[in-house]
Design an enzyme around this catalytic site. Structure first.
Site, short mmCIF file in Angstrom:
data_model
loop_
_atom_site.label_atom_id
_atom_site.label_comp_id
_atom_site.label_asym_id
_atom_site.label_seq_id
_atom_site.Cartn_x
_atom_site.Cartn_y
_atom_site.Cartn_z
N GLU A 190 0.91 -1.24 0.18
CA GLU A 190 -0.03 -0.29 -0.03
C GLU A 190 1.11 1.14 -0.37
O GLU A 190 0.43 2.02 -0.59
CB GLU A 190 -1.10 -0.21 1.73
CG GLU A 190 -2.23 -1.09 1.13
CD GLU A 190 -1.90 -1.96 0.90
OE1 GLU A 190 -0.76 -2.42 1.78
OE2 GLU A 190 -2.92 -3.46 1.10
N HIS A 241 -10.98 -4.50 9.75
CA HIS A 241 -12.04 -4.30 8.11
C HIS A 241 -13.52 -3.58 7.78
O HIS A 241 -13.74 -3.81 7.14
CB HIS A 241 -12.18 -5.54 7.57
CG HIS A 241 -10.97 -6.41 6.99
ND1 HIS A 241 -9.48 -6.46 7.71
CD2 HIS A 241 -10.11 -6.91 5.74
CE1 HIS A 241 -8.67 -6.58 6.87
NE2 HIS A 241 -9.11 -6.75 6.03
#
Lengths: 327, 319
Positions: free
Chosen positions: B55, B124
Site C-alpha cells: 500500500e 475491516h
C-alpha cells in the site's frame, strides 16, 4: 589521449571541482548562518563530506533525467543546476526561495531542473521515484530517475516496497544509497542485519551495482554512467556509495564529535583533495592556480547568494494560503 | 453503483491516455470489487497494473506518476488498508503542491472501498473519511448512489488535485439511473439536496444518506417533513444547502457511519452552531456508530451501527 579529448576531460574535472567546492562552501556558511539565526528553524542537514557522491552521480545523467532525494538536499539541488541563491533564500524562508519560503531546508525542489525535491519523511520519496519512472516506461522515454537513499532509509518499509515494485515493473531507477555510516546517531551495523547494503538487491532480483568509493567523484561518475545505460535497457540497479558527513545528522546532533578519530580518517580522503590529486596527476601541479581561482569564485558565489537571501522579501499573508490546491 | 464506477473509469481511460489504474488485483482478478472488470483485456498491462501487496508503494508511486504528468487511479482494496498508505497520502500527495509552492501538481485519485461489511470485523469495517478530510491539500469524496458515483469519479479523475474517493461496499449493488453523456460530471465540492422538507434537516454522506432517506419516509408517516442533504464531499465541504435548509427547519441531525469522536458529525454541528446560531431551536443531534471497535457477532455488530430507526428517534428528541 588526443589534445581535444584531454581538454574536454580537463574541463569536466574542473567543473566537478567547481561544484564540489561550491557545495562545501555553501554548507559551511549555512552552518554559520544557522548559528547566527539567519537560517531559522530546527532542521539543517548538511552535505559537506558527501559532495563527491552527489556531484558525480548527477553529472552522469542526461538533462532529461530526474533526481529525487531526502532532506540532505542542498548539495544535490545545486549539483542538478539550481542556482545557490534560490536555495539559500529558501533556507532563509524568503519568498524568492525555490519553494517560496514554504518548504525550508528539507524541501528544495526545482521543476525546471527535474529536481523533484528533498523529502523529510525517511524513505517517503522512494515510491515517488518509482512513480516518476513509471512515466518513462509508460511513454517510452529515454529518461532515468536517480534516487538518493540514506543508509537509514534502507531499513524502513518504503525501501522494501519501492525497490520491489521497481524490480517487478523493470522501472528505470538508479537507487543510490549514500552510506554515511549513521542513520541519525545509530551506526549501520547496529541497524542493519546485512551491513553491505547493496547486497539487498539480490533479495529483489535486481542488479547489484556493488559498493563504491563515494569520496572519489570520478568513481561515482563512472559507476552511475554505466548504471544509466543499464537501467534504461534492463530495469533498476542498487548501488552503495560509501561516504561520510563532516557535520552531525542535523544541527541537533550532539554526539558526532565523539567520532573525531573516525572523522580524521575520512577527511584524509576528502572529496576535494581526492579530485585535486587527480587533476594534479593528470595536468601537473600548475593547475593549483586554477583551483585557487575556483575556490575564490565559490566564496564569491555563496556571498552573493547570502546577500540575495538577506535582501529578499518574506512571503506574505496571501502566500500563506496560496498553492494548497491547483485552483 | 459498481457499473457506474466502471463506466466512469472506462470513459475517462478512453478520453485520456494518461489515465491508468493500478492496485492489488485490479487486472486479472478484475478488481476485488469488480469495478475494473475486463479492463485488462481492453487496455493491457501498461494501463491496468496489478501491484504487489504494497500500500505504501501503491499510493507513493501514484504520487510520483501524477507529479510526472500521468493520471493514476490507484485502488486501495479497502480504506482500512489505506492506513498503511497514510504517510504517502497525507505527507506527500496532500502537501507536495504547497511545500514546493506550486511547482508540482498531483492529479491522482485513490479509490478505496469503505464501510462495514458482513461481519468483516474491527480492522475491516471502518469509515475513516473524516480523518483524511482533516488535511488541506487533499479532496475527499464519497458518493451515495450510482449517478453521483459516475459524475463524482469523473470529476475527480479530471481534477488536477489529489482525491481520496471512497466507495461504500454496501452500495456497490444498488442501482440508480445514470446519465449516458460521457462528459457528465458533478463538480468537486458540490453538495446535493436529496429530499425536501421544512421540519428538520438531515445531513449525511455515503451510506448515511440511505439511512436518512429511509428515516425521512418513516417520519413523513408521522407528519414530519425531513430534508436530506447529501454533502458528497467532506473536503471541500459545501455547507450552503445545509445552511439554507437549516434556516427553514431550525433543527438538524447528522447521520454518519463512522465513529463519533472528532468526526464528520462534530464538524457539521460545529459549523451550524458557529454560523446558524440565531436560527437554532434545538441542539444538533448526531447519529454515529457506537464508540467501540466493530465486533464480529452479527447481533452486536448491528447494535453498534446507525440505522434509519436511530435517525427517527434522534429527530423525535429534538422536535
Amino acid at each position: 589521449m588526443e589534445t581535444q579529448s584531454i581538454a574536454v576531460e580537463r574541463e569536466k574535472l574542473l567543473d566537478w571541482y567547481r561544484q564540489i567546492v561550491l557545495i562545501r562552501h555553501f554548507e559551511e556558511r549555512s552552518l554559520d548562518l544557522y548559528h547566527e539565526k539567519k537560517i531559522g528553524g530546527v532542521y539543517l542537514h548538511l552535505y559537506n563530506g558527501q559532495e563527491a557522491t552527489g556531484v558525480g552521480a548527477v553529472a552522469a545523467l542526461q538533462p532529461q533525467d530526474h533526481v529525487i532525494t531526502a532532506y540532505r538536499d542542498h548539495g544535490i539541488a545545486i549539483a542538478k543546476g539550481v542556482d545557490p541563491k534560490y536555495v539559500m533564500a529558501e533556507m532563509f524562508g524568503k519568498k524568492t526561495g525555490t519553494s517560496g519560503g514554504k518548504g525550508g531546508s528539507m524541501h528544495i525542489a526545482s521543476a525546471e531542473h527535474r529536481m523533484w525535491g528533498g523529502y523529510a519523511i525517511v524513505g517517503g520519496h522512494l515510491p515517488l521515484a518509482a512513480g516518476i519512472a513509471i512515466k518513462a516506461r509508460y511513454l517510452h522515454l529515454d529518461e532515468v530517475t536517480l534516487c538518493f537513499v540514506g543508509d537509514g532509509a534502507s531499513n524502513n518499509g518504503y525501501f522494501h516496497e519501492a525497490l520491489n515494485l521497481s524490480a517487478v515493473w523493470n522501472l528505470p531507477v538508479i537507487w543510490l544509497i549514500e552510506n554515511n555510516l549513521y542513520g541519525m546517531g545509530t551506526a549501520v551495523e547496529r541497524a542493519s542485519g546485512q551491513v553491505e547494503l547493496h547486497k539487498r538487491a539480490v533479495g529483489y532480483g535486481m542488479e547489484d551495482g556493488g559498493r563504491i568509493d563515494g569520496m572519489d567523484v570520478t568513481v561515482v561518475y563512472d559507476t552511475v554512467k554505466q548504471a544509466r545505460d543499464f537501467v534504461i535497457k534492463n530495469g533498476p540497479i542498487l548501488i552503495e556509495s560509501m561516504t561520510y558527513r563532516y557535520e552531525g545528522h542535523g544541527v541537533s546532533d550532539k554526539i558526532f564529535k565523539e567520532r573525531a578519530q573516525e572523522m580524521a580518517k575520512w577527511r584524509d580522503r576528502d572529496p576535494i583533495d581526492v579530485l585535486a590529486g587527480h587533476l594534479k596527476t593528470m595536468f601537473g601541479d600548475d593547475i593549483e592556480h586554477e583551483l585557487e581561482q575556483i575556490r575564490l569564485k565559490a566564496e564569491h558565489t555563496v556571498h552573493e547568494a547570502i546577500e540575495f537571501a538577506e535582501q529578499s522579501p518574506a512571503p506574505t499573508y496571501e502566500d500563506l494560503f496560496r498553492n494548497v490546491y491547483v485552483e | 453503483m459498481r457499473d457506474a464506477l466502471r463506466i466512469a473509469l472506462h470513459e475517462e481511460m478512453e478520453r485520456d491516455e494518461t489515465v491508468f489504474v493500478m492496485g492489488e488485483e485490479v487486472a486479472y482478478w478484475h478488481g476485488t470489487h469488480k469495478v475494473t472488470r475486463e479492463f485488462i483485456n481492453e487496455y493491457g498491462e501498461s494501463r491496468v497494473k496489478d501491484t504487489p501487496i504494497s500500500e505504501m508503494a501503491i499510493a507513493g508511486a501514484a504520487v510520483g506518476a501524477a507529479m510526472a504528468g500521468l493520471r493514476p487511479v490507484a485502488e486501495i482494496m479497502t480504506i482500512n488498508f489505506a492506513f498503511l498508505a497514510f504517510d504517502a497520502i497525507i505527507n506527500h500527495a496532500a502537501k507536495i503542491r504547497y511545500m514546493f509552492d506550486g511547482q508540482f501538481k498531483v492529479p491522482m485519485v485513490v479509490r478505496a472501498a469503505t464501510g462495514w461489511g458482513m461481519q468483516a470485523t474491527a480492522s475491516h469495517s471502518q469509515t475513516p473519511e473524516p480523518i483524511f478530510a482533516h488535511f488541506p491539500g487533499l479532496y475527499v469524496g464519497c458518493p451515495s448512489n450510482a449517478r453521483d458515483a459516475k459524475g463524482m469519479l469523473k470529476a475527480a479523475i479530471r481534477d488536477d488535485n489529489p482525491v481520496l474517493f471512497t466507495e461504500v461496499i454496501a452500495l456497490y449493488p444498488k442501482p440508480s439511473p445514470v446519465p449516458e453523456d460521457t462528459d457528465f460530471t458533478i463538480p468537486i465540492g458540490k453538495s446535493d439536496l436529496k429530499r425536501e422538507g421544512d421540519h428538520v434537516t438531515l445531513v449525511a454522506y455515503g451510506r448515511g444518506v440511505d439511512w436518512a432517506l429511509q428515516a425521512a419516509d418513516q417520519l413523513e408517516k408521522d407528519g414530519v417533513r425531513a430534508a436530506v442533504v447529501d454533502l458528497r464531499w467532506l473536503r471541500p465541504l459545501d455547507m450552503s444547502i445545509v445552511f439554507e435548509s437549516f434556516k427553514q427547519t431550525n433543527r438538524a441531525v447528522v447521520v454518519e457511519e463512522s465513529l463519533p469522536h472528532y468526526s464528520f458529525g462534530s464538524e457539521i454541528a460545529a459549523q451550524i452552531q458557529e454560523k446558524m446560531f440565531d436560527y437554532m431551536d434545538a441542539p444538533v443531534k448526531r447519529v454515529s456508530a457506537a464508540d467501540v471497535p466493530l465486533p464480529f457477532a452479527h447481533d452486536i455488530e448491528l447494535m453498534a451501527l446507525p440505522n434509519a430507526q436511530k435517525v427517527v428517534d434522534a429527530v423525535k428528541e429534538i422536535l
